[in-house]
Design an enzyme around this catalytic site. Sequence first.
Site, short mmCIF file in Angstrom:
data_model
loop_
_atom_site.label_atom_id
_atom_site.label_comp_id
_atom_site.label_asym_id
_atom_site.label_seq_id
_atom_site.Cartn_x
_atom_site.Cartn_y
_atom_site.Cartn_z
N ASN A 208 42.74 12.91 53.66
CA ASN A 208 41.52 12.13 53.89
C ASN A 208 41.89 10.84 54.60
O ASN A 208 43.07 10.59 54.87
CB ASN A 208 40.81 11.87 52.55
CG ASN A 208 41.70 11.13 51.58
OD1 ASN A 208 42.06 9.98 51.81
ND2 ASN A 208 42.11 11.80 50.51
N ASP A 276 40.19 16.31 45.76
CA ASP A 276 39.56 16.96 44.60
C ASP A 276 40.05 18.39 44.43
O ASP A 276 40.06 18.91 43.33
CB ASP A 276 38.04 16.93 44.75
CG ASP A 276 37.51 15.51 44.62
OD1 ASP A 276 38.00 14.79 43.74
OD2 ASP A 276 36.61 15.12 45.41
N LYS A 286 53.27 30.55 57.39
CA LYS A 286 52.20 29.98 58.22
C LYS A 286 51.09 31.01 58.40
O LYS A 286 51.36 32.17 58.70
CB LYS A 286 52.78 29.57 59.57
CG LYS A 286 51.76 28.85 60.42
CD LYS A 286 52.31 28.47 61.78
CE LYS A 286 51.17 28.05 62.67
NZ LYS A 286 51.53 28.07 64.07
N PRO A 303 43.89 18.17 39.11
CA PRO A 303 43.70 17.40 37.88
C PRO A 303 43.06 16.06 38.20
O PRO A 303 43.37 15.45 39.24
CB PRO A 303 45.14 17.20 37.37
CG PRO A 303 46.03 17.44 38.53
CD PRO A 303 45.30 18.41 39.43
N ASP A 304 42.15 15.62 37.35
CA ASP A 304 41.53 14.30 37.54
C ASP A 304 42.39 13.29 36.77
O ASP A 304 42.31 13.19 35.55
CB ASP A 304 40.09 14.31 37.03
CG ASP A 304 39.37 13.03 37.43
OD1 ASP A 304 40.01 11.95 37.39
OD2 ASP A 304 38.19 13.10 37.80
N ILE A 305 43.21 12.59 37.50
CA ILE A 305 44.22 11.72 36.87
C ILE A 305 43.55 10.58 36.11
O ILE A 305 43.91 10.25 34.99
CB ILE A 305 45.20 11.16 37.94
CG1 ILE A 305 45.69 12.30 38.84
CG2 ILE A 305 46.37 10.47 37.29
CD1 ILE A 305 46.37 11.84 40.11
N PHE A 323 38.07 3.77 40.96
CA PHE A 323 37.33 3.44 42.18
C PHE A 323 36.28 4.50 42.42
O PHE A 323 36.45 5.66 42.01
CB PHE A 323 38.29 3.36 43.38
CG PHE A 323 38.86 2.00 43.56
CD1 PHE A 323 39.77 1.51 42.65
CD2 PHE A 323 38.48 1.19 44.62
CE1 PHE A 323 40.30 0.23 42.78
CE2 PHE A 323 38.99 -0.08 44.77
CZ PHE A 323 39.90 -0.57 43.85
N LYS A 337 29.75 7.49 37.01
CA LYS A 337 31.17 7.88 37.10
C LYS A 337 31.98 7.17 36.02
O LYS A 337 32.87 7.77 35.42
CB LYS A 337 31.71 7.52 38.49
CG LYS A 337 33.09 8.04 38.73
CD LYS A 337 33.47 8.02 40.19
CE LYS A 337 32.66 9.02 40.99
NZ LYS A 337 32.99 9.06 42.39
N LYS A 341 34.14 9.48 33.59
CA LYS A 341 35.61 9.44 33.62
C LYS A 341 36.18 8.80 32.36
O LYS A 341 37.36 8.97 32.06
CB LYS A 341 36.09 8.63 34.83
CG LYS A 341 35.58 9.16 36.16
CD LYS A 341 36.63 9.96 36.87
CE LYS A 341 36.18 10.32 38.26
NZ LYS A 341 37.18 11.12 38.96
O1 C5P Z 1 35.65 11.70 41.28
P1 C5P Z 1 36.07 10.74 42.34
O2 C5P Z 1 37.12 11.28 43.26
O3 C5P Z 1 34.94 10.12 43.08
O4 C5P Z 1 36.73 9.55 41.51
C1 C5P Z 1 37.35 8.48 42.13
C2 C5P Z 1 38.28 7.80 41.16
O5 C5P Z 1 39.00 8.74 40.40
C3 C5P Z 1 39.31 6.98 41.87
O6 C5P Z 1 39.68 5.91 41.01
C4 C5P Z 1 40.46 7.96 42.04
O7 C5P Z 1 41.70 7.30 42.19
C5 C5P Z 1 40.39 8.73 40.75
N1 C5P Z 1 40.78 10.14 40.87
C6 C5P Z 1 41.92 10.60 40.24
N2 C5P Z 1 42.26 11.92 40.30
C7 C5P Z 1 41.48 12.80 40.98
C8 C5P Z 1 40.32 12.35 41.61
C9 C5P Z 1 40.01 11.02 41.56
O8 C5P Z 1 42.63 9.78 39.63
N3 C5P Z 1 41.83 14.06 41.02
#
Ligand code: C5P
Length: 399
Positions: A208, A276, A286, A303-305, A323, A337, A341
Amino acid sequence: MLEARRILLIIGGGIAAYKALDLIRRLRERGASVTPVMTAAAGEFVTPLSVAALAGEKVYSELFDLTNEAEMGHIQLSRVADLLVVAPGTADLMAKMAQGLANDLASTLLLATDTPVLVAPAMNVRMWQHPATQRNLAVLRGDGVHFVGPNDGDMACGEFGPGRMAEPLDIVAATEALLAVGPLAGRRVLVTSGPTQEPIDPVRYIANRSSGAQGTAIAAALAALGADVIFVTGPATVPPPPGVSVVRVETARQMRDAVLAALPVEAAVFAAAVADWRMSQEVTSKMKKVAGARPVLDFVENPDILAEVSRIGDGRPTLVVGFAAETDDVAANAADKRLRKGCDWIVANDVSAATGIMGGAENAVTLITDAGAEVWPRMGKREVAGLLARRIAVALGAV
Ligand code: C5P
């Protein structure tokens, strides 16, 4: 400011040694005293006379100088300083440090010291990229040595690339960050930054437009307040700030592992733009273009860290900041959010193309806390970082 701070400056033998003269001036302007040590090779690039004149102190250069041993032994010399700065940090000095060699005054001081060491590497790009130097760099990082630079740019040898010594003011900033006695001194904080790259196949990836500018500025601002910053960064376009511990990663999963390994911390700021999704299966060859056929990419969620750390239970950071890069209904989406979160604050920003915020120098943020939404005026990313770092210090009860 570096009032009453003592810097032992080791000048290595490289063309960038001339910048050490300016560095001495800059350090002294800020109140530091500078004791200069020159390697034999450094004397080929700058004269001890200029170094001594600028430092206002004698130059040390020989290991077996009995007068000095009577005045101040090399062991003592290495311990009276608050920080050892090696600039230019040549490939040779780095190799000696990594191996623990002590065959001249500079390397002996570096081995005998128990004070923090900051190295500003400077060398030809090929020397910097050589596996031996990169190995030494990794060893030294593991030993807790701090680095500032090197920067990319034109080099005196006519080549271009990483290897140019950091500018004196960057070295000063790193020195100030390392010696900071700010409100966050001794507090461990984590910042994630930059994009992640998720491989499609060995040559392609999904990424991105995050430059890492905002995360880098936040890490720098926290370090300037004295925090011990662990900076976990994806492949960003801006270099990491001086004075922080850098952990480089590429994928979201690597970022998660690095974040979990960095815990416990008192505050964690998740400024990274984490992908995501990643490919559901690792493709090791390839993908071929087949006439008329469109590729089918199948994804799984990363994983959503942020969410994981927010709900980690024991050892959760006191303050978790996420963020939200939004393009519509910024404050409302960000407030949702925050709850989803489980983090304490959300720094929300409008990244619609028209705002020029993604990859730009400015940011317009809304800070969402449990007390509601605060709209901050549009300002530079460094100013946003400074304000946020202060707020974090307040939230941790440090000011
Ligand atoms: O869900 P979204 O991507 O909009 O969330 C943004 C926030 O979550 C940011 O603080 C980003 O660093 C964190 N994030 C994360 N792991 C992910 C996706 C987002 O830590 N897989």
